[in-house]
Design a protein around this motif. Structure first.
Motif, PDB file in Angstrom:
ATOM      1  N   LYS A 163       0.807  -1.223   0.000  1.00 54.45           N
ATOM      2  CA  LYS A 163       0.000   0.000   0.000  1.00 54.45           C
ATOM      3  C   LYS A 163       0.837   1.269   0.000  1.00 54.45           C
ATOM      4  O   LYS A 163       0.551   2.212  -0.746  1.00 54.45           O
ATOM      5  CB  LYS A 163      -0.929   0.001   1.220  1.00 54.45           C
ATOM      6  N   PHE A 164       1.902   1.298   0.812  1.00 56.15           N
ATOM      7  CA  PHE A 164       2.667   2.530   0.997  1.00 56.15           C
ATOM      8  C   PHE A 164       4.111   2.461   0.513  1.00 56.15           C
ATOM      9  O   PHE A 164       4.816   3.471   0.551  1.00 56.15           O
ATOM     10  CB  PHE A 164       2.682   2.912   2.484  1.00 56.15           C
ATOM     11  N   GLY A 165       4.565   1.294   0.098  1.00 53.68           N
ATOM     12  CA  GLY A 165       5.943   1.159  -0.369  1.00 53.68           C
ATOM     13  C   GLY A 165       6.137   1.752  -1.751  1.00 53.68           C
ATOM     14  O   GLY A 165       5.241   2.402  -2.306  1.00 53.68           O
ATOM     15  N   GLU A 166       7.311   1.523  -2.326  1.00 54.68           N
ATOM     16  CA  GLU A 166       7.595   2.039  -3.666  1.00 54.68           C
ATOM     17  C   GLU A 166       6.545   1.538  -4.653  1.00 54.68           C
ATOM     18  O   GLU A 166       6.291   0.337  -4.754  1.00 54.68           O
ATOM     19  CB  GLU A 166       8.987   1.587  -4.112  1.00 54.68           C
ATOM     20  N   LYS A 167       5.904   2.442  -5.331  1.00 53.36           N
ATOM     21  CA  LYS A 167       4.838   2.154  -6.293  1.00 53.36           C
ATOM     22  C   LYS A 167       3.602   1.530  -5.629  1.00 53.36           C
ATOM     23  O   LYS A 167       2.802   0.870  -6.280  1.00 53.36           O
ATOM     24  CB  LYS A 167       5.346   1.240  -7.416  1.00 53.36           C
ATOM     25  N   GLY A 168       3.471   1.727  -4.321  1.00 48.65           N
ATOM     26  CA  GLY A 168       2.281   1.252  -3.624  1.00 48.65           C
ATOM     27  C   GLY A 168       1.035   1.971  -4.111  1.00 48.65           C
ATOM     28  O   GLY A 168       1.102   3.128  -4.540  1.00 48.65           O
ATOM     29  N   TYR A 169      -0.091   1.296  -4.023  1.00 47.45           N
ATOM     30  CA  TYR A 169      -1.311   1.882  -4.597  1.00 47.45           C
ATOM     31  C   TYR A 169      -1.779   3.132  -3.863  1.00 47.45           C
ATOM     32  O   TYR A 169      -2.507   3.959  -4.432  1.00 47.45           O
ATOM     33  CB  TYR A 169      -2.435   0.851  -4.683  1.00 47.45           C
ATOM     34  N   ALA A 170      -1.371   3.333  -2.627  1.00 44.92           N
ATOM     35  CA  ALA A 170      -1.780   4.535  -1.895  1.00 44.92           C
ATOM     36  C   ALA A 170      -0.794   5.686  -2.054  1.00 44.92           C
ATOM     37  O   ALA A 170      -0.994   6.756  -1.480  1.00 44.92           O
ATOM     38  CB  ALA A 170      -1.955   4.225  -0.408  1.00 44.92           C
ATOM     39  N   THR A 171       0.268   5.469  -2.821  1.00 43.38           N
ATOM     40  CA  THR A 171       1.227   6.551  -3.062  1.00 43.38           C
ATOM     41  C   THR A 171       0.792   7.404  -4.240  1.00 43.38           C
ATOM     42  O   THR A 171       1.350   8.474  -4.475  1.00 43.38           O
ATOM     43  CB  THR A 171       2.638   5.993  -3.339  1.00 43.38           C
ATOM     44  N   GLU A 172      -0.191   6.929  -4.968  1.00 43.36           N
ATOM     45  CA  GLU A 172      -0.699   7.660  -6.126  1.00 43.36           C
ATOM     46  C   GLU A 172      -2.102   8.187  -5.833  1.00 43.36           C
ATOM     47  O   GLU A 172      -2.668   7.939  -4.774  1.00 43.36           O
ATOM     48  CB  GLU A 172      -0.728   6.735  -7.352  1.00 43.36           C
ATOM     49  N   LYS A 173      -2.638   8.913  -6.751  1.00 42.63           N
ATOM     50  CA  LYS A 173      -4.010   9.428  -6.656  1.00 42.63           C
ATOM     51  C   LYS A 173      -4.237  10.262  -5.403  1.00 42.63           C
ATOM     52  O   LYS A 173      -5.298  10.192  -4.779  1.00 42.63           O
ATOM     53  CB  LYS A 173      -5.014   8.269  -6.707  1.00 42.63           C
ATOM     54  N   MET A 174      -3.225  11.040  -5.025  1.00 40.47           N
ATOM     55  CA  MET A 174      -3.376  12.022  -3.962  1.00 40.47           C
ATOM     56  C   MET A 174      -3.631  13.345  -4.669  1.00 40.47           C
ATOM     57  O   MET A 174      -2.775  13.808  -5.426  1.00 40.47           O
ATOM     58  CB  MET A 174      -2.115  12.094  -3.102  1.00 40.47           C
ATOM     59  N   TYR A 175      -4.783  13.923  -4.458  1.00 41.88           N
ATOM     60  CA  TYR A 175      -5.232  15.020  -5.309  1.00 41.88           C
ATOM     61  C   TYR A 175      -4.991  16.405  -4.727  1.00 41.88           C
ATOM     62  O   TYR A 175      -5.367  17.400  -5.342  1.00 41.88           O
ATOM     63  CB  TYR A 175      -6.714  14.824  -5.631  1.00 41.88           C
ATOM     64  N   PHE A 176      -4.345  16.466  -3.568  1.00 38.57           N
ATOM     65  CA  PHE A 176      -4.047  17.747  -2.939  1.00 38.57           C
ATOM     66  C   PHE A 176      -2.625  17.723  -2.399  1.00 38.57           C
ATOM     67  O   PHE A 176      -2.096  16.666  -2.078  1.00 38.57           O
ATOM     68  CB  PHE A 176      -5.041  18.026  -1.795  1.00 38.57           C
ATOM     69  N   ASP A 177      -2.022  18.886  -2.331  1.00 40.97           N
ATOM     70  CA  ASP A 177      -0.680  18.974  -1.767  1.00 40.97           C
ATOM     71  C   ASP A 177      -0.771  18.736  -0.260  1.00 40.97           C
ATOM     72  O   ASP A 177      -1.481  19.448   0.452  1.00 40.97           O
ATOM     73  CB  ASP A 177      -0.089  20.356  -2.044  1.00 40.97           C
ATOM     74  N   ASP A 178      -0.077  17.727   0.210  1.00 36.07           N
ATOM     75  CA  ASP A 178      -0.147  17.362   1.622  1.00 36.07           C
ATOM     76  C   ASP A 178       1.255  16.990   2.101  1.00 36.07           C
ATOM     77  O   ASP A 178       1.653  15.820   2.046  1.00 36.07           O
ATOM     78  CB  ASP A 178      -1.110  16.185   1.805  1.00 36.07           C
ATOM     79  N   PRO A 179       2.022  17.966   2.569  1.00 34.84           N
ATOM     80  CA  PRO A 179       3.397  17.705   3.037  1.00 34.84           C
ATOM     81  C   PRO A 179       3.466  16.634   4.113  1.00 34.84           C
ATOM     82  O   PRO A 179       4.409  15.829   4.136  1.00 34.84           O
ATOM     83  CB  PRO A 179       3.847  19.071   3.580  1.00 34.84           C
ATOM     84  N   ASP A 180       2.480  16.608   5.006  1.00 33.59           N
ATOM     85  CA  ASP A 180       2.478  15.603   6.082  1.00 33.59           C
ATOM     86  C   ASP A 180       2.384  14.187   5.515  1.00 33.59           C
ATOM     87  O   ASP A 180       3.011  13.252   6.032  1.00 33.59           O
ATOM     88  CB  ASP A 180       1.313  15.842   7.042  1.00 33.59           C
TER      89      ASP A 180
END
Length: 216
Positions: A163-180
């Motif tokens: 989900k969160f690793g390199e090329k994980g599915y949750a690393t994409e499709k973030m539609y807003f700038d979120d530094p955190d």
């Protein structure tokens, strides 16, 4: 930004209490977190309907206790079937909100159909490393009760890497700038790569040290 008082009262008294039926990762604390982030992201968009944003966030996980694997579909259907919402929204608005709830999961292959779906999908992202560690444990303890602790930890680690690793599915499709969220992704990916460090933190976060785990 202001939410209609009568709508807020209905949500708080008739909808939010249902989250007591959900697991730790999808409880009321999580919903309040997503509502707050949704409204923050919405504030960057002109002509957005805050009542719709609030309602979508409030409903997005409501069906999780019924069917965790398909909760986005169940939750969307529950919103669509709620006749009380017709007191606050048009049929078209209710349709858009239902679609946004359906589209909120980061594992969805397609993009959300509206800006409202993009808002709740982005708001649903964790920014605390401990969050996924708790959620994966709670989920596996409930749905895989015969697994050993070692199996639960490794299964959780693999899920987090997917989900969160390199090329994980949750690393994409973030539609807003979120530094955190960017910082979170780096931290959790690094943690998941190190089996020993992951295990140590997983046990600490979930208060498992010294507990007897009588499985297999």
């Amino acid at each position: 930004m202001q939410i209609r008082k009568d709508l807020q009262t209905y949500i708080e008294t008739s909808i939010l209490p249902s989250y007591e039926k959900n697991d730790l990762g999808h409880n009321l604390e999580h919903i309040e977190y997503v509502i707050k982030r949704s409204l923050n992201f919405a504030s960057t968009i002109e002509n957005i309907d805050y009542d719709m944003v609030y309602t979508i966030a409030a409903y997005h996980d409501i069906g999780h206790y019924i069917d965790a694997k398909n909760h986005e579909k169940v939750s969307a259907e529950m919103l669509l079937a709620d006749e009380k919402l017709k007191d606050f929204f048009t049929d078209e608005q209710i349709k858009v909100m239902s679609e946004a709830v359906y589209d909120h999961r980061s594992s969805m292959k397609s993009e959300p159909r509206s800006i409202y779906g993009k808002i709740v999908s982005s708001a649903d992202r964790n920014v605390s490393v401990n969050g996924p560690l708790k959620r994966t444990y709670a989920y596996r303890l409930k749905h895989n009760p015969d697994s050993t602790l070692d199996e639960i930890i490794e299964s959780s680690r693999q899920h987090i890497m997917d989900k969160f690793g390199e090329k994980g599915y949750a690393t994409e499709k973030m539609y807003f700038d979120d530094p955190d969220y960017k910082i979170f992704l780096k931290e959790i990916a690094s943690l998941a790569k190190d089996k020993d460090e992951f295990r140590e933190r997983y046990i600490k976060v979930n208060n498992l040290k010294g507990k007897t785990y009588n499985k297999k």
